[in-house]
Design an enzyme around this catalytic site. Sequence first.
Site, PDB file in Angstrom:
ATOM      1  N   THR A   1       0.811  -1.222   0.000  1.00 38.35           N
ATOM      2  CA  THR A   1       0.000   0.000   0.000  1.00 38.35           C
ATOM      3  C   THR A   1       0.840   1.266   0.000  1.00 38.35           C
ATOM      4  OG1 THR A   1      -1.856  -1.081   1.089  1.00 38.35           O
ATOM      5  CG2 THR A   1      -1.677   1.281   1.418  1.00 38.35           C
TER       6      THR A   1
ATOM      7  N   ASP B   1       1.359  -6.434  -4.645  1.00 42.44           N
ATOM      8  CA  ASP B   1       0.470  -6.483  -3.491  1.00 42.44           C
ATOM      9  C   ASP B   1       0.981  -7.696  -2.725  1.00 42.44           C
ATOM     10  OD1 ASP B   1      -1.756  -7.402  -1.813  1.00 42.44           O
ATOM     11  OD2 ASP B   1      -2.834  -5.766  -2.781  1.00 42.44           O
TER      12      ASP B   1
ATOM     13  N   THR C   1       1.290  -4.879   3.994  1.00 46.64           N
ATOM     14  CA  THR C   1       1.051  -5.333   5.369  1.00 46.64           C
ATOM     15  C   THR C   1       0.437  -6.738   5.435  1.00 46.64           C
ATOM     16  OG1 THR C   1      -1.128  -4.283   5.416  1.00 46.64           O
ATOM     17  CG2 THR C   1       0.730  -2.988   6.250  1.00 46.64           C
ATOM     18  N   ASP C   2      -0.245  -7.140   4.354  1.00 44.13           N
ATOM     19  CA  ASP C   2      -1.009  -8.397   4.450  1.00 44.13           C
ATOM     20  C   ASP C   2      -0.139  -9.604   4.813  1.00 44.13           C
ATOM     21  OD1 ASP C   2      -3.335  -7.088   3.924  1.00 44.13           O
ATOM     22  OD2 ASP C   2      -3.447  -7.649   1.807  1.00 44.13           O
TER      23      ASP C   2
ATOM     24  N   GLN D   1      -4.726 -20.992  18.766  1.00 48.48           N
ATOM     25  CA  GLN D   1      -5.565 -19.981  18.111  1.00 48.48           C
ATOM     26  C   GLN D   1      -5.598 -18.687  18.924  1.00 48.48           C
ATOM     27  OE1 GLN D   1      -9.446 -21.596  17.143  1.00 48.48           O
ATOM     28  NE2 GLN D   1      -8.548 -23.347  16.086  1.00 48.48           N
ATOM     29  N   CYS D   2      -5.193 -18.773  20.198  1.00 45.51           N
ATOM     30  CA  CYS D   2      -5.159 -17.564  21.026  1.00 45.51           C
ATOM     31  C   CYS D   2      -3.950 -16.724  20.639  1.00 45.51           C
ATOM     32  CB  CYS D   2      -5.034 -17.924  22.503  1.00 45.51           C
ATOM     33  SG  CYS D   2      -6.406 -18.894  23.098  1.00 45.51           S
TER      34      CYS D   2
HETATM   35  N1  ASP Z   1      -2.875  -5.474   0.177  1.00 44.65           N
HETATM   36  C1  ASP Z   1      -1.790  -4.638   0.641  1.00 44.65           C
HETATM   37  C2  ASP Z   1      -0.523  -5.476   0.627  1.00 44.65           C
HETATM   38  O1  ASP Z   1      -0.343  -6.296   1.473  1.00 44.65           O
HETATM   39  C3  ASP Z   1      -2.100  -4.134   2.000  1.00 44.65           C
HETATM   40  C4  ASP Z   1      -1.081  -3.211   2.585  1.00 44.65           C
HETATM   41  O2  ASP Z   1       0.022  -3.034   2.130  1.00 44.65           O
HETATM   42  O3  ASP Z   1      -1.400  -2.596   3.631  1.00 44.65           O
HETATM   43  O4  ASP Z   1       0.294  -5.307  -0.255  1.00 44.65           O
END
Ligand code: ASP
Length: 337
Positions: free
Chosen positions: A13, A58, A90-91, A272-273
Amino acid sequence: MKKHVYIVYTGGTIGMTRTENGYVPTPCYLEQQIQKISELKSDLMPDYDIHEYDPLLDSANMTPDKWVSIAKDIANNYHKYDGFVVLHGTDTMAYTASALSFMLKGLDKPVIITGSQIPICEIRNDARGNLITAIMIAGNYKIPEVCLYFGDKLFRGNRTIKVSADQLDAFDSPNYPPLGTVGVDIKINWDRILPKKNRSIQVCEFSRHSIGTLRLFPGISAEVVENFLQSPLQGLVLETYGVGNIPDQDRKLVNILRKASERGIVIVACSQCLRGTVDLGAYAAGSVLQKSGVISGYDMTTEAALTKMFYLFSQGLPVDDVRKMMQENICGEITIP
Ligand code: ASP
């Protein structure tokens, strides 16, 4: 002398622009924006070089092969720079952070992974701040490990999880306190940081392996689990309940797990916690796993357990050694009770 930082720009992003299909990574755009940031021209800031990847991703499209390319890029430039920043979506950032921590053997310089929830093209964004601070930390603090910087906190990379899809503090490190916090000052908690290795840098490449994760849920069918455990699967991160429990009254399921372990599939129980550790002796519903050859992932994140399995299988180790080392601390990813 001015410090020098190498920026690996993989996508995410942070450098995306708007299109009719939503945000997409746009070649050259981020670098143009970075050149306009006057703070980066300050004498107090390190110099930097940016290596923009082609294609920009992405991070939903990240793969183990691409983790290897990032690790090699850092190792090839290791001696020319004081520190490294990896700009990433971030993903899957927590997976890449975990993978790099296992791959970069002998790392004695900071590798800071960051990105943003709002792209730099928007008026209000977290891209600018994350970028500037990540460059500052990479250049000025001799932290010998792979870190993730986000939401004013510096975390050990292999302890992180993406916890929010829309908050600016998108990451947490539930089982290990932050390595640093950024407020009026940048405060590094040196006692939480790994010791220097004083060895040469080396990339332990990941090779192709069939590894998976499976999250239990009430009513999960033994047949589904059995299908999942078919060849060519070599390793499974089983996301169990609480301290490592499974439905032990489902004898079929228990037998399937036991038989898979006997066939040589490495099954690691994580929780899972978000917080706490797996303790397979705590309940009968957990000790059944121990008796079935399933091993404890203690307080490892699923991301760390999965990438650690890639790392260990890539060393060509026998299955018993992979099992043993999954339960040992390699680079701060696990707390052994
Ligand atoms: N879909 C984006 C990615 O992981 C989300 C992000 O960067 O926040 O590339």
